[in-house]
Design an enzyme around this catalytic site. Structure first.
Site, mmCIF file in Angstrom:
data_model
loop_
_atom_site.group_PDB
_atom_site.id
_atom_site.type_symbol
_atom_site.label_atom_id
_atom_site.label_comp_id
_atom_site.label_asym_id
_atom_site.label_seq_id
_atom_site.Cartn_x
_atom_site.Cartn_y
_atom_site.Cartn_z
ATOM 1 N N ASP A 1 0.839 -1.205 0.000
ATOM 2 C CA ASP A 1 0.000 0.000 0.000
ATOM 3 C C ASP A 1 0.871 1.251 0.000
ATOM 4 O O ASP A 1 1.220 1.757 1.072
ATOM 5 C CB ASP A 1 -0.920 -0.022 1.225
ATOM 6 C CG ASP A 1 -1.903 1.134 1.254
ATOM 7 O OD1 ASP A 1 -2.193 1.701 0.189
ATOM 8 O OD2 ASP A 1 -2.365 1.470 2.345
ATOM 9 N N GLU B 1 -2.316 10.315 -0.817
ATOM 10 C CA GLU B 1 -3.593 9.607 -0.725
ATOM 11 C C GLU B 1 -3.915 9.256 0.716
ATOM 12 O O GLU B 1 -5.081 9.306 1.139
ATOM 13 C CB GLU B 1 -3.553 8.330 -1.572
ATOM 14 C CG GLU B 1 -4.876 7.592 -1.659
ATOM 15 C CD GLU B 1 -5.141 6.597 -0.547
ATOM 16 O OE1 GLU B 1 -6.296 6.159 -0.396
ATOM 17 O OE2 GLU B 1 -4.194 6.245 0.195
ATOM 18 N N GLU B 2 -2.900 8.898 1.495
ATOM 19 C CA GLU B 2 -3.138 8.328 2.824
ATOM 20 C C GLU B 2 -3.733 9.318 3.818
ATOM 21 O O GLU B 2 -4.607 8.955 4.602
ATOM 22 C CB GLU B 2 -1.832 7.750 3.400
ATOM 23 C CG GLU B 2 -1.292 6.533 2.661
ATOM 24 C CD GLU B 2 -2.160 5.297 2.798
ATOM 25 O OE1 GLU B 2 -3.254 5.388 3.384
ATOM 26 O OE2 GLU B 2 -1.763 4.242 2.317
ATOM 27 N N HIS C 1 -1.255 -0.710 6.338
ATOM 28 C CA HIS C 1 -0.938 0.348 7.307
ATOM 29 C C HIS C 1 -0.155 -0.156 8.521
ATOM 30 O O HIS C 1 -0.152 0.503 9.564
ATOM 31 C CB HIS C 1 -2.214 1.043 7.799
ATOM 32 C CG HIS C 1 -2.972 1.758 6.746
ATOM 33 N ND1 HIS C 1 -4.181 2.391 6.994
ATOM 34 C CD2 HIS C 1 -2.725 1.962 5.424
ATOM 35 C CE1 HIS C 1 -4.625 2.941 5.878
ATOM 36 N NE2 HIS C 1 -3.762 2.684 4.915
#
Length: 456
Positions: free
Chosen positions: A290, A324-325, A422
């Protein structure tokens, strides 16, 4: 007789087109499985650069590295797109433990993105366990004030689609602190978004919304094993206390960039097709799943087309989005500049669900175009790609608008994704080379078909 001849002609034309597409698919998959660069790119991105949280030195190095690699592919354009991003820093490693009478048991926690710090001495308070944000309002201020709220709703295990389970409980992470603060809580602890029991706390974005800054409270994720232990301990002793210490900080916004590589269309350069992933990652690990995987797969689509000598009719861009996060500003900035430049996007494809074996795509489109895309399923089935459904495409391409656009998200097998999402174990060794390459080939194959056939 004329009708029969016309029918035979139409059948032979369709068969010829199908045969050409099958040959092109073989070229694309062969290139990906024998001549790809995506796995070595991910190795560098993960092991030489590492974590790339927006505003960090790692994010800056990620921009420099991916731009340099795109420049080696002989593209028509490679450039950076400025975007201001938030800069949140974690600080010292968090400390947490359960205080049960005279027993002190350490549990793994990590601050959620955007959280405020505790005091230098930390917070120690009684705990109240809840399973939803709605339960907060039911309990009321009398039972919550002065306590640490422990959100302990697990991801639902009986959903085959694990993203459905994630969507069913992520609200407690994103908005849990804001809601608990309204009832006088001093902090929140949130069960990690994880399908298995382990000792890895999973971070992620949270928001205080529009509450006053003086009402911000610290919030952290606890590992699933830690959550199970805390819940069990509370049943035995509802008056136990929980200690939390974290030193995170929100700093001023800083300048960063989206990274863009482009092959100009040979027939319709004004029509743009985007393939992308997000370059930023959380800070606990190198973010290989991710979304390092999506970044290098998007770059690989361009590499495949260059390697097999395919000249697209429409302009194809690989866009590596920043932030994005914890903000989504890269996608928003791309759309803002697209509008101001009067650009016409006809298709956008995002990879942000990990580098596991591809299973298909989810589409945001009308029924006419979905029906057209469904006719291509037979081309994908030999590669074990079978799922073509309506659904969410991707967070970074979500803001993108044009007069007529199809959006799609690569849909890999999701069963293991939330083991890493994450968390500190989202590292390079969690990615399988062949699965990563198959995902890149599948993306290139869909881009090829859209490019050849256009949209209705």
């Amino acid at each position: 007789m004329k009708n029969i001849l016309y029918g035979l002609f139409l059948f032979s034309t369709v068969t010829f087109a199908q045969s050409n597409d099958e040959l092109k698919f073989k070229e694309i998959y062969k290139s990906a499985l024998t001549n790809s660069k995506c796995y070595s790119w991910l190795d560098d991105l993960s092991n030489k650069i590492g974590a790339r949280l927006s505003g960090s030195a790692g994010a800056e190095k990620g921009v420099e590295y991916t731009k340099a690699q795109l420049e080696t592919l002989g593209l028509d354009k490679v450039y950076l797109q400025e975007v201001m991003v938030p800069k949140w820093v974690r600080g010292e490693k968090e400390v947490a433990y359960i205080l049960d009478n005279k027993t002190k048991t350490t549990v793994p926690v990590c601050a959620l993105g955007g959280s405020v710090a505790t005091s230098k001495n930390g917070i120690s308070a009684e705990v109240i366990e809840v399973h939803s944000i709605k339960e907060i309002a039911t309990l009321g201020i009398d039972k919550i004030k002065g306590k640490i709220v422990f959100y302990n709703r697990p991801m639902q295990p009986d959903n085959i689609e694990t993203f459905t389970s994630y969507g069913g409980c992520v609200d407690q992470r994103f908005g849990g602190a804001k809601e608990a603060s309204k009832f006088g809580a001093v902090a929140t602890i949130v069960r990690s978004m994880n399908m298995r029991l382990d000792d890895f706390p999973h971070t992620g974005a949270q928001s205080y919304g529009d509450i006053p800054k003086e009402n911000y409270i610290p919030t952290a994720a606890i590992s699933t094993n830690g959550a199970e232990l805390l819940s069990k301990s509370l049943k035995a002793n509802p008056n136990l206390k929980f200690y939390l210490k974290q030193s995170c900080e929100q700093l001023e916004d800083v300048l960063s960039y989206n990274v863009i590589g482009e092959i100009t269309g040979s027939e319709h350069p004004e029509k743009i097709m985007v393939v992308g992933g997000h370059l930023d990652s959380w800070d606990l690990a190198d973010g290989s799943q991710d979304d390092g995987a999506g970044v290098v797969q998007s770059m690989e689509v361009l590499n495949i087309f260059k390697s097999i000598g395919y000249k697209p009719k429409n302009t194809i861009r690989a866009v590596l989005f920043m932030n994005e996060e914890n903000g989504g500003r890269g996608g928003k900035k791309y759309e803002e500049l697209s509008k101001s430049n009067n650009e016409n996007h006809i298709f956008a494809l995002e990879s942000d669900s990990g580098g596991f074996s591809p299973r298909g795509f989810s589409f945001e489109t009308d029924d006419v175009n979905l029906a057209k895309i469904q006719t291509w399923k037979g081309l994908f089935e030999p590669y074990l790609i079978h799922s073509f459904t309506k659904g969410h495409s991707g967070s970074d391409i979500e803001p993108l608008t044009s007069s007529k656009i199809i959006k799609a998200g690569l849909h890999p097998d999701s069963q293991r994704y939330f083991d890493y999402h994450h968390a500190a174990n989202d590292k390079f060794d969690a990615v399988n080379k062949r699965e990563l390459e198959l995902g890149a080939a599948t993306m290139a194959a869909l881009m090829y078909l859209i490019d050849q056939n256009g949209i209705d």
